[in-house]
Design a protein around this motif. Structure first.
Motif, PDB file in Angstrom:
ATOM      1  N   VAL A  72      38.261  94.219 -27.775  1.00  0.00           N
ATOM      2  CA  VAL A  72      38.870  95.509 -27.466  1.00  0.00           C
ATOM      3  C   VAL A  72      39.188  95.610 -25.971  1.00  0.00           C
ATOM      4  O   VAL A  72      40.330  95.853 -25.583  1.00  0.00           O
ATOM      5  CB  VAL A  72      37.945  96.670 -27.880  1.00  0.00           C
ATOM      6  N   ALA A  73      38.170  95.418 -25.140  1.00  0.00           N
ATOM      7  CA  ALA A  73      38.357  95.556 -23.698  1.00  0.00           C
ATOM      8  C   ALA A  73      37.213  94.869 -22.977  1.00  0.00           C
ATOM      9  O   ALA A  73      36.134  94.665 -23.550  1.00  0.00           O
ATOM     10  CB  ALA A  73      38.411  97.030 -23.304  1.00  0.00           C
ATOM     11  N   ALA A  74      37.458  94.524 -21.718  1.00  0.00           N
ATOM     12  CA  ALA A  74      36.418  93.907 -20.899  1.00  0.00           C
ATOM     13  C   ALA A  74      36.591  94.333 -19.459  1.00  0.00           C
ATOM     14  O   ALA A  74      37.701  94.700 -19.027  1.00  0.00           O
ATOM     15  CB  ALA A  74      36.459  92.392 -21.018  1.00  0.00           C
ATOM     16  N   LYS A  83      45.759  99.182 -25.597  1.00  0.00           N
ATOM     17  CA  LYS A  83      46.266  99.394 -24.244  1.00  0.00           C
ATOM     18  C   LYS A  83      46.936 100.763 -24.153  1.00  0.00           C
ATOM     19  O   LYS A  83      47.659 101.179 -25.060  1.00  0.00           O
ATOM     20  CB  LYS A  83      47.253  98.279 -23.903  1.00  0.00           C
ATOM     21  N   ASP A  84      46.696 101.454 -23.067  1.00  0.00           N
ATOM     22  CA  ASP A  84      47.245 102.793 -22.785  1.00  0.00           C
ATOM     23  C   ASP A  84      46.570 103.892 -23.593  1.00  0.00           C
ATOM     24  O   ASP A  84      46.921 105.070 -23.431  1.00  0.00           O
ATOM     25  CB  ASP A  84      48.756 102.841 -23.037  1.00  0.00           C
ATOM     26  N   ARG A  85      45.627 103.533 -24.454  1.00  0.00           N
ATOM     27  CA  ARG A  85      44.865 104.558 -25.195  1.00  0.00           C
ATOM     28  C   ARG A  85      43.374 104.523 -24.840  1.00  0.00           C
ATOM     29  O   ARG A  85      42.723 105.566 -24.801  1.00  0.00           O
ATOM     30  CB  ARG A  85      45.011 104.354 -26.708  1.00  0.00           C
ATOM     31  N   PHE A  86      42.852 103.328 -24.589  1.00  0.00           N
ATOM     32  CA  PHE A  86      41.433 103.158 -24.285  1.00  0.00           C
ATOM     33  C   PHE A  86      41.266 102.802 -22.814  1.00  0.00           C
ATOM     34  O   PHE A  86      42.119 102.130 -22.230  1.00  0.00           O
ATOM     35  CB  PHE A  86      40.830 102.040 -25.136  1.00  0.00           C
ATOM     36  N   SER A 109      43.728 109.259 -28.320  1.00  0.00           N
ATOM     37  CA  SER A 109      44.797 109.071 -29.319  1.00  0.00           C
ATOM     38  C   SER A 109      44.339 108.136 -30.439  1.00  0.00           C
ATOM     39  O   SER A 109      45.043 107.198 -30.808  1.00  0.00           O
ATOM     40  CB  SER A 109      46.054 108.515 -28.645  1.00  0.00           C
ATOM     41  N   LEU A 110      43.167 108.406 -30.953  1.00  0.00           N
ATOM     42  CA  LEU A 110      42.590 107.525 -31.963  1.00  0.00           C
ATOM     43  C   LEU A 110      43.413 107.514 -33.240  1.00  0.00           C
ATOM     44  O   LEU A 110      44.004 108.529 -33.641  1.00  0.00           O
ATOM     45  CB  LEU A 110      41.154 107.943 -32.248  1.00  0.00           C
ATOM     46  N   LYS A 111      43.425 106.344 -33.873  1.00  0.00           N
ATOM     47  CA  LYS A 111      44.165 106.129 -35.108  1.00  0.00           C
ATOM     48  C   LYS A 111      43.194 105.690 -36.195  1.00  0.00           C
ATOM     49  O   LYS A 111      42.136 105.115 -35.893  1.00  0.00           O
ATOM     50  CB  LYS A 111      45.214 105.032 -34.894  1.00  0.00           C
TER      51      LYS A 111
END
Length: 123
Positions: A48-50, A65-68, A85-87
Motif C-alpha cells: 500500500v505505502a512505505a 496514490k492521492d487518496r492515502f 475517499s475510501l472505496k
C-alpha cells in the motif's frame, strides 16, 4: 525484535475516511523503514505505502496514490495511514511492517509484522 500493533480499522461508507495507527516497541523505531500492506479475502497481500526511516521519502501503490497518506512520528514510535475517499475495493486487513534498511515494496523484504486491523468499506 520489534513489536507492532495496528489500530484504527473499522466499518466506513464509501467516500469516507479512516486513520490507521501502528505503535512500535522494542528496538529503536527510527532505524526502520515502515510499510503498510493489505490483504483482501482470497487475494495475496499487496503493498500500500512505505516511508523511510526519517520520514522524508514515501512510496505509494498506484491504487491508493492521492487518496492515502503515510506518515510517522519517531518521537512517538508510530506510523500512520490516513485513508481518504475510501472505496469498497479498499476493504482488507491492513498490516504495518518494519524493514531495517530502506523503503521496500515487496512484503518479503520486511522483517516484522503486526497482526493487522480490518477495514471494511460499504458501498
Amino acid at each position: 525484535q520489534v513489536q507492532l500493533v495496528e489500530s484504527g480499522g473499522g466499518l466506513v461508507q464509501a467516500g469516507g475516511s479512516l486513520r490507521l495507527s501502528c505503535a512500535a516497541s522494542g528496538r529503536t523505531f527510527s532505524n526502520y523503514a515502515m510499510g503498510w500492506f493489505r490483504q483482501a479475502p482470497g487475494k495475496e497481500r499487496e503493498f500500500v505505502a512505505a516511508i523511510s526511516r526519517s520520514g522524508g521519502s514515501t512510496v505509494y501503490a498506484d491504487s491508493v496514490k492521492d487518496r492515502f497518506t503515510i506518515s510517522r512520528d519517531n518521537a512517538k514510535n508510530a506510523v500512520y495511514l490516513q485513508m481518504n475517499s475510501l472505496k469498497p475495493e479498499d476493504t482488507a486487513v491492513y498490516y504495518c511492517a518494519a524493514n531495517s534498511f530502506v523503503i521496500r515494496v515487496q512484503s518479503s523484504e520486511y522483517d516484522y509484522w503486526g497482526q493487522g486491523t480490518q477495514v471494511t468499506v460499504s458501498s
